[in-house]
Design an enzyme around this catalytic site. Sequence first.
Site, PDB file in Angstrom:
ATOM      1  N   VAL A 189       0.696  -1.174  -0.058  1.00  0.00           N
ATOM      2  CA  VAL A 189      -0.097   0.082   0.027  1.00  0.00           C
ATOM      3  C   VAL A 189       0.884   1.283  -0.119  1.00  0.00           C
ATOM      4  O   VAL A 189       1.911   1.272   0.589  1.00  0.00           O
ATOM      5  CB  VAL A 189      -0.911  -0.081   1.257  1.00  0.00           C
ATOM      6  CG1 VAL A 189      -1.389   1.452   1.512  1.00  0.00           C
ATOM      7  CG2 VAL A 189      -2.124  -1.089   1.082  1.00  0.00           C
ATOM      8  N   CYS A 190       0.339   2.360  -0.702  1.00  0.00           N
ATOM      9  CA  CYS A 190       0.959   3.614  -0.811  1.00  0.00           C
ATOM     10  C   CYS A 190       2.684   3.448  -1.240  1.00  0.00           C
ATOM     11  O   CYS A 190       2.816   2.545  -2.060  1.00  0.00           O
ATOM     12  CB  CYS A 190       1.264   4.199   0.642  1.00  0.00           C
ATOM     13  SG  CYS A 190       1.446   5.937   1.022  1.00  0.00           S
ATOM     14  N   THR A 191       3.686   4.201  -0.557  1.00  0.00           N
ATOM     15  CA  THR A 191       4.756   3.984  -1.168  1.00  0.00           C
ATOM     16  C   THR A 191       5.441   2.883  -0.899  1.00  0.00           C
ATOM     17  O   THR A 191       6.782   2.278  -1.411  1.00  0.00           O
ATOM     18  CB  THR A 191       5.809   5.210  -0.605  1.00  0.00           C
ATOM     19  OG1 THR A 191       5.698   5.176   0.882  1.00  0.00           O
ATOM     20  CG2 THR A 191       5.497   6.408  -0.992  1.00  0.00           C
ATOM     21  N   GLY A 192       4.728   1.701  -0.470  1.00  0.00           N
ATOM     22  CA  GLY A 192       5.305   0.391  -0.123  1.00  0.00           C
ATOM     23  C   GLY A 192       5.884  -0.287  -1.489  1.00  0.00           C
ATOM     24  O   GLY A 192       6.576  -1.035  -1.540  1.00  0.00           O
ATOM     25  N   ALA A 226      -3.192   2.156  -3.726  1.00  0.00           N
ATOM     26  CA  ALA A 226      -2.705   3.903  -3.786  1.00  0.00           C
ATOM     27  C   ALA A 226      -2.251   4.202  -2.473  1.00  0.00           C
ATOM     28  O   ALA A 226      -1.948   3.614  -1.520  1.00  0.00           O
ATOM     29  CB  ALA A 226      -3.846   4.419  -4.530  1.00  0.00           C
TER      30      ALA A 226
END
Lengths: 275, 275
Positions: free
Chosen positions: A147-150, A197
């Site tokens: 999730v996200c910048t992962g 996202a």
Amino acid sequence: MKRREFLAGSAASLIASVIDGKSSVFAKENGTQRNESPQAPSAAGRRQIAMLVYPGFAALDLVGPHQFVAGLMEADVHLVWKNKDAIATGPGNLSILPTATFEECPPDLDLLFVPGGLEGTIAVMRDEKVLSFLSERGARAKYVTSVCTGSLVLGAAGLLRGYRATSHWAFKDLLPLVDAIPAPGRVVEDRNRITGAGVTSGIDFGLTVSARMSGAEAAEMLQLLNEYDPDPPFDAGTPAKAGPQTTSQLRNLLAAGIANTRAAAMAAGKRLRSS
Amino acid sequence: MKRREFLAGSAASLIASVIDGKSSVFAKENGTQRNESPQAPSAAGRRQIAMLVYPGFAALDLVGPHQFVAGLMEADVHLVWKNKDAIATGPGNLSILPTATFEECPPDLDLLFVPGGLEGTIAVMRDEKVLSFLSERGARAKYVTSVCTGSLVLGAAGLLRGYRATSHWAFKDLLPLVDAIPAPGRVVEDRNRITGAGVTSGIDFGLTVSARMSGAEAAEMLQLLNEYDPDPPFDAGTPAKAGPQTTSQLRNLLAAGIANTRAAAMAAGKRLRSS
């Protein structure tokens, strides 16, 4: 007795494990124990889920998905880091405890997950020990997710080369630096890669992953259990909806972080292509 | 230089504290430190936020709101419990660390928050030490708030008598037992009480609280920062949407927990009315 009837459906029995997991009182009152559930897998058959934690990760990036995957499938959830010292998440004084070291993490995972976070993400994108753990487990895992910048961390570990993926809106255009293909959608699936996202997408991501792993019926029951019927009081959740002024303010505030993340992604991509 | 212009707006400066809080790298790159923000309140002026944590609370009940209130307003967030031993949340092996004991928690709070959780909620609804802490701080706090079954804990502490409120859909009809008035809405506001529905409502709740404390502009920027543009892959987030079969299965699985919560709420209400 009545409970047993309701547990006949597989979705219901999966959810029962969530509720029993939350509450031994509930299990006791019903005269059952977790391991007596009609369709409980054997200990050997339990799903193995590893979620990376690291200093400065965004707590909600992890806890959103965690609520949906933890316990859903008689799963063992491992919060994995180099050691088991308490880890400070983003702002607000919230620390969590890892439960397994890289060495202790099971070799064969049903789900590998990486949350995002600002400074913390940059550091792990440059950390050989983290990247080689992810690369090794990711090559064998049933699902490789973030999730996200992962997603940029997965990318730095070489796990998104040639895969469509997403990330936080302000960081998404960095994905090609690690040979991933930015794709539209709040949750992007490409073969066994599932990426979400920014931050709150973890809820939609969690439902998607639950459905892939345990079926739509179980996912819907989890949605009801968690009363996920979103009703945001504002409508500013994407750059297009927030408008150019708010977006450019935020981009500016994030500018240094984006630049540092870009540098880390470039270095990682270079390493990937030379190895 | 450019950053300073962007920070002229109060919303932007509040958000800057979130980002700086997340990332000292970002702050350093911009040549600023947190306490140099143009509109940073003095140490004495920092907002004081207390979030109750307790064994078995639902992690997402707390972490959703936490992401929105933590750092937003140069705030000190205190995760409060009887002691500072690690606390195990619901299923999935996730433990967090309290940061303050009841005695250490500041007397005058800008925000008091209580998350829900199944078995754990029942135990704290019967725990005199917890209830008297909540009652004392709640009487003085600027906002008294909860998500999910946390409203029943507030109610047991006498903090919702005569107030409209909500709770998890399966527990909402227990509110009158502690003299609260069940009201429609995913987030219910009545004077300085703000209560959210089940688990994931904590995101909508967090945005609402951010707006009340720091204005709509700040809340919208937080919404964009956290990319909150929900897109559930299923539509089963309420009993009406999930339909009678799924709802009755879930109600049945929750039946013992609901009964135990009812008993705890009845006992609490009786005590409130006799004191």
